[in-house]
Design a protein around this motif. Structure first.
Motif, PDB file in Angstrom:
ATOM      1  N   ALA A 181     -37.400  -4.937 -40.362  1.00  0.00           N
ATOM      2  CA  ALA A 181     -38.074  -5.527 -39.196  1.00  0.00           C
ATOM      3  C   ALA A 181     -39.589  -5.395 -39.348  1.00  0.00           C
ATOM      4  O   ALA A 181     -40.080  -4.417 -39.909  1.00  0.00           O
ATOM      5  CB  ALA A 181     -37.618  -4.810 -37.929  1.00  0.00           C
ATOM      6  N   PRO A 182     -40.368  -6.390 -38.884  1.00  0.00           N
ATOM      7  CA  PRO A 182     -41.827  -6.318 -38.997  1.00  0.00           C
ATOM      8  C   PRO A 182     -42.382  -5.092 -38.274  1.00  0.00           C
ATOM      9  O   PRO A 182     -41.926  -4.759 -37.179  1.00  0.00           O
ATOM     10  CB  PRO A 182     -42.310  -7.620 -38.320  1.00  0.00           C
ATOM     11  CG  PRO A 182     -41.122  -8.514 -38.308  1.00  0.00           C
ATOM     12  CD  PRO A 182     -39.925  -7.629 -38.226  1.00  0.00           C
ATOM     13  N   ASN A 183     -43.357  -4.457 -38.875  1.00  0.00           N
ATOM     14  CA  ASN A 183     -44.011  -3.309 -38.258  1.00  0.00           C
ATOM     15  C   ASN A 183     -45.153  -3.826 -37.380  1.00  0.00           C
ATOM     16  O   ASN A 183     -46.300  -3.930 -37.800  1.00  0.00           O
ATOM     17  CB  ASN A 183     -44.547  -2.377 -39.348  1.00  0.00           C
ATOM     18  CG  ASN A 183     -45.019  -1.051 -38.769  1.00  0.00           C
ATOM     19  OD1 ASN A 183     -45.384  -0.970 -37.594  1.00  0.00           O
ATOM     20  ND2 ASN A 183     -45.024  -0.010 -39.580  1.00  0.00           N
ATOM     21  N   TRP A 184     -44.790  -4.150 -36.123  1.00  0.00           N
ATOM     22  CA  TRP A 184     -45.772  -4.778 -35.236  1.00  0.00           C
ATOM     23  C   TRP A 184     -46.921  -3.848 -34.908  1.00  0.00           C
ATOM     24  O   TRP A 184     -48.051  -4.297 -34.717  1.00  0.00           O
ATOM     25  CB  TRP A 184     -45.091  -5.246 -33.949  1.00  0.00           C
ATOM     26  CG  TRP A 184     -44.191  -6.408 -34.178  1.00  0.00           C
ATOM     27  CD1 TRP A 184     -42.830  -6.434 -34.143  1.00  0.00           C
ATOM     28  CD2 TRP A 184     -44.604  -7.730 -34.513  1.00  0.00           C
ATOM     29  NE1 TRP A 184     -42.365  -7.689 -34.434  1.00  0.00           N
ATOM     30  CE2 TRP A 184     -43.430  -8.508 -34.660  1.00  0.00           C
ATOM     31  CE3 TRP A 184     -45.839  -8.337 -34.714  1.00  0.00           C
ATOM     32  CZ2 TRP A 184     -43.467  -9.855 -34.991  1.00  0.00           C
ATOM     33  CZ3 TRP A 184     -45.875  -9.675 -35.033  1.00  0.00           C
ATOM     34  CH2 TRP A 184     -44.708 -10.426 -35.173  1.00  0.00           C
TER      35      TRP A 184
END
Length: 432
Positions: free
Chosen positions: A106-109
């Motif tokens: 998952a993207p590391n926002w």
């Protein structure tokens, strides 16, 4: 004839694959891993059919995995991948180079937001620093207040002497005609104001150019020669015409007792350019309108937006006014405060397409003292804005009468006014 029994040739012995058979019957099916057979294990006929009898004495080949050739997975450990539609290197489940793909992380926002913020802040800092040095380099620091002698003590707050000159420097004949400036040589002060900024409200005091003042002893700004005072009285604007900004500051300080901290001057052309850069200034023309052939003013009554040419005509108008110089200074105060208010709006400050042209027009045409900085200039504009919004006070220097056509200041009121400004107190004195 062939010596082998039952019509077998020597090619029928040993390795027969790929060589054919001499038998009259067709050769039996060979084991070919690449050929997929039905899962039912049949030869290829319909459901429930079995393979035909073996011909030529060829034994039936064993079936891999009990089903079709593609089903050999558990019995002998071999899986060609054809049963699942996969080929070597196809990346299917269990296939070479494939297998089950790992899920994409998952993207590391939080990290993305962090680096975006760092990038934005860096760009803003670099842009701000670049703008500061660009603007600072454009200031014309020509006035040296260290040449002013016998200066009064400083007080609380900051005092700016703001001067509008009738300088026509750099103007073409066409521009002079358009702006109704005439072609007089040299330059004189067309308007003079003291702006005090402090913690108890900002105060803008206009000094009528016809004010009666004494020219004190001074040192020539160019010659360095000392000129002794003789008690000579003249109009305030004559001090500037005689020896420029330094003598004007010396004269204002001598006649008021108030120390001037910074000097700011703007000429005709620069004034008009600033107004045009901000897109005009909204002004309410009083009842009856305004018409002056000498300044070029021709306005109907009511609220309207003036461009640079019209604005210059408005602040220079005096012959269309009853009290002439005093009424003109009031119009100048009103207009300059409105201009500062327009410059300090978010629509100008946050819009680079307006901010940079406005700064360029203003900085190119302003003349300031050698100690003037950009923060001082910003402080001056914000103070003008506060005066326009009603948080400060604007007034004329108190007048008690006239002498030989010159306006005489009210000595008692001026003394009180100066003391209040020095102590940064709320101004209670009223002007004309």
């Amino acid at each position: 004839m062939n010596d082998w029994p039952e019509a077998w040739s020597d090619e029928n012995r040993g390795n027969r694959y790929g060589r054919g058979s001499a038998s009259a019957q067709p050769e039996g099916a060979r084991a070919m891993r690449q050929v997929r057979r039905p899962a039912s294990g049949g030869y290829g006929g319909g459901p429930g059919q079995s393979a035909p009898p073996h011909a030529g004495g060829v034994p039936q080949q064993p079936a891999y995995g009990g089903g079709g050739y593609g089903d050999a997975t558990a019995a002998d450990g071999y899986d060609s991948g054809y049963n699942t539609g996969q080929v070597y290197g196809g990346g299917g489940p269990g296939g070479p180079g494939g297998g089950t793909h790992e899920p994409r992380p998952a993207p590391n926002w939080r990290r993305r937001i962090k680096w975006t913020a760092i990038t934005v802040v860096t760009v803003l800092v670099v842009t701000t620093i670049g703008t500061y040095f660009w603007a600072d380099s454009k200031l014309n620091r020509e006035v040296d207040l260290s040449k002013v002698i016998d200066r009064p003590d400083g007080g609380e707050g900051t005092n700016y002497l703001i001067v509008g000159s009738d300088s026509r420097a750099g103007m073409s004949a066409e521009e002079k005609k358009k702006l109704h400036t005439g072609s007089a040589e040299g330059k004189r002060t067309d308007s003079m104001m003291i702006l005090h900024t402090g913690s108890n409200g900002d105060t803008l005091v206009s000094l009528p150019r016809d004010s009666d003042v004494e020219i004190p002893s001074f040192v020539g700004s160019e010659s360095g020669k000392t000129y002794k005072g003789t008690g000579r009285h003249t109009k305030l604007n004559a001090a500037y015409a005689e020896d420029g900004p330094e003598l004007l500051v010396r004269t204002v300080e001598f006649n008021t007792g108030l120390r001037i901290d910074h000097y700011v001057e703007i000429g005709f052309a620069g004034f008009a350019n600033i107004v045009d850069a901000v897109g005009g200034v909204e002004i309410t023309i009083p009842k009856g309108g305004m018409k002056d052939t000498k300044s070029g003013a021709d306005f109907e009554a009511g609220k309207q937006t003036l461009n640079g040419e019209q604005s210059l005509a408005f602040v220079r108008t005096r012959y269309a006014l009853k009290a002439s110089d005093l009424d003109r200074t009031k119009n100048q105060q009103k207009f300059l405060a409105a201009l500062a208010n327009q410059v300090a709006t978010p629509g100008t400050v946050l819009n680079p397409f307006k901010l940079y042209p406005t700064m360029g027009a203003g900085l190119d045409s302003l003349i300031v003292d050698k100690d003037m900085g950009l923060f001082d200039l910003a402080d001056m504009f914000w103070a003008m804005k506060s005066v326009n919004s009603g948080d400060g006070k604007s007034m004329n220097m108190p007048i008690s009468g006239s002498s030989n056509g010159n306006l005489v200041w009210d000595t008692a009121k001026v003394k009180t006014l100066v003391e209040q400004l020095k102590n940064d107190e709320t101004v209670t004195v009223s002007g004309n």
